[in-house]
Design a protein around this motif. Structure first.
Motif, short mmCIF file in Angstrom:
data_model
loop_
_atom_site.label_atom_id
_atom_site.label_comp_id
_atom_site.label_asym_id
_atom_site.label_seq_id
_atom_site.Cartn_x
_atom_site.Cartn_y
_atom_site.Cartn_z
N ILE A 282 0.83 -1.21 0.00
CA ILE A 282 0.00 0.00 0.00
C ILE A 282 0.87 1.26 0.00
N ASN A 283 1.96 1.23 0.78
CA ASN A 283 2.88 2.38 0.80
C ASN A 283 3.46 2.66 -0.57
N ASN A 284 3.78 1.60 -1.29
CA ASN A 284 4.31 1.76 -2.65
C ASN A 284 3.28 2.40 -3.57
N ILE A 285 2.02 2.00 -3.39
CA ILE A 285 0.94 2.58 -4.21
C ILE A 285 0.78 4.06 -3.89
N PHE A 286 0.77 4.40 -2.59
CA PHE A 286 0.63 5.79 -2.18
C PHE A 286 1.82 6.63 -2.68
N SER A 287 3.00 6.06 -2.59
CA SER A 287 4.20 6.76 -3.07
C SER A 287 4.10 7.03 -4.57
#
Length: 345
Positions: A282-287
């Motif tokens: 999810i962090n990768n998507i937000f980034s």
């Protein structure tokens, strides 16, 4: 099909602007985007087939960029950490808008340019201008003018504020608050705060604090744009052009929703509801969404540059520069003065 030509042109021109922004963060990709767009506009003789796509990017893609900005805002962190700086943030935003309003009348600056410069100076530079421009139906020339003015004082602030902080004998907390409230663009806040950290060997102490304060200022986009939308709608009511959409601009609503999603997600991470392994994805998507937002802003600035009348931009430059300087000076003085009064130094 014609729309696709213009979109692809803006995309291709945004790529070198993005790269140049990485090499020269003090200037930033959006400014390079406008410059490249203006240069290509001069060289591009037959542009009829590009126009619809360019207009789409300068309007719609700009709104998409603002929506995606919300994925970088954790409202809980911003409110809890940045709330202590609220009196100064509210005061600096208010003084900039008041100065912009008064000077627009005194030296006869078009209302839309004055609004963009006032909002850009007081909230968060290019992002605030990007959010405000569609709400007030600003023309591309006006957006380019405002971005150029904001850029100039960003660079000056980033270069002189660390030395000014030394002269005023700021504490680390004091300079973080000064940089976070008196510098209007994230890249320049980062540059000024990082320079202070390097001089005083404080790691990222000031940078982290200044960034949180800057993000707190960014939240002001929401009430300011909604107020301007309501104000413009009331004006349009008198000319039989009232629009419910303008009272509640949908892209601002989506921006708020994106911020709420980010806040809820971070709460789930903090409370252990979401596992760390899943959170990495999810962090990768937000980034990715945050980086996409920045790229969309650069694309939109390229389109705005392509639609900019360079002669008009040059010959109308003195008054907007004067307005930008007065807003910047007023914000800086209020930030310093209130810190002195509140004994934050």
């Amino acid at each position: 099909m014609n729309k696709l030509y213009g979109i692809v042109l803006c995309l291709l021109l945004a790529l070198p602007a993005w790269k140049l922004g990485k090499f020269f963060p003090l200037i930033g990709g959006p400014v390079f985007g406008i410059i490249i767009g203006i240069i290509i506009a001069i060289l591009l003789k037959n542009r009829t087939r590009f126009d619809s796509g360019i207009n789409f990017v300068s309007k719609k893609v700009l709104q998409y960029a603002v929506i995606l900005l919300g994925f970088g805002l954790n409202l809980q962190t911003v409110i809890s950490v940045g709330s202590s700086s609220l009196p100064i943030i509210i005061s600096t935003i208010s003084i900039s808008l008041i100065v912009a309003y008064i000077l627009a009348k005194v030296i006869n600056i078009p209302t839309k340019i004055a609004t963009l410069i006032g909002v850009g100076s007081s909230i968060c530079g290019g992002s605030a201008i990007a959010a405000t421009a569609p709400v007030i139906d600003a023309h591309d020339d006006e957006i380019a003018q405002a971005i150029s003015v904001i850029f100039l004082f960003n660079v000056i602030a980033a270069l002189i504020f660390p030395s000014l902080g030394e002269m005023l004998n700021f504490s680390n907390r004091g300079f973080a608050l000064f940089a976070g409230t008196a510098v209007n663009d994230t890249s320049s806040v980062t540059a000024a705060a990082s320079a202070w950290d390097s001089i005083h060997n404080t790691g990222t102490l000031v940078l982290d604090s200044a960034t949180i304060i800057k993000l707190t200022r960014t939240l002001a986009i929401i009430p300011i744009t909604l107020f301007l939308a309501i104000y413009n709608s009331k004006k349009n009511l008198n000319t039989n052009k009232f629009s419910l959409k303008k009272i509640f601009p949908m892209f601002i609503i989506y921006f708020i929703l994106a911020s709420i999603i980010t806040t809820i997600y971070n709460y789930f991470i903090d409370t252990g509801i979401i596992s760390k392994n899943f959170s990495i994805t999810i962090n990768n998507i937000f980034s990715f969404l945050k980086h996409l937002s920045k790229f969309f802003i650069i694309m939109a600035m390229v389109a705005i540059g392509l639609n900019t009348n360079i002669k008009k931009l040059i010959f109308s430059g003195a008054k907007p520069l004067t307005l930008g300087f007065c807003c910047w000076l007023a914000i800086s003085l209020v930030s310093i003065g209130l810190q002195k009064i509140l004994e934050i130094f």
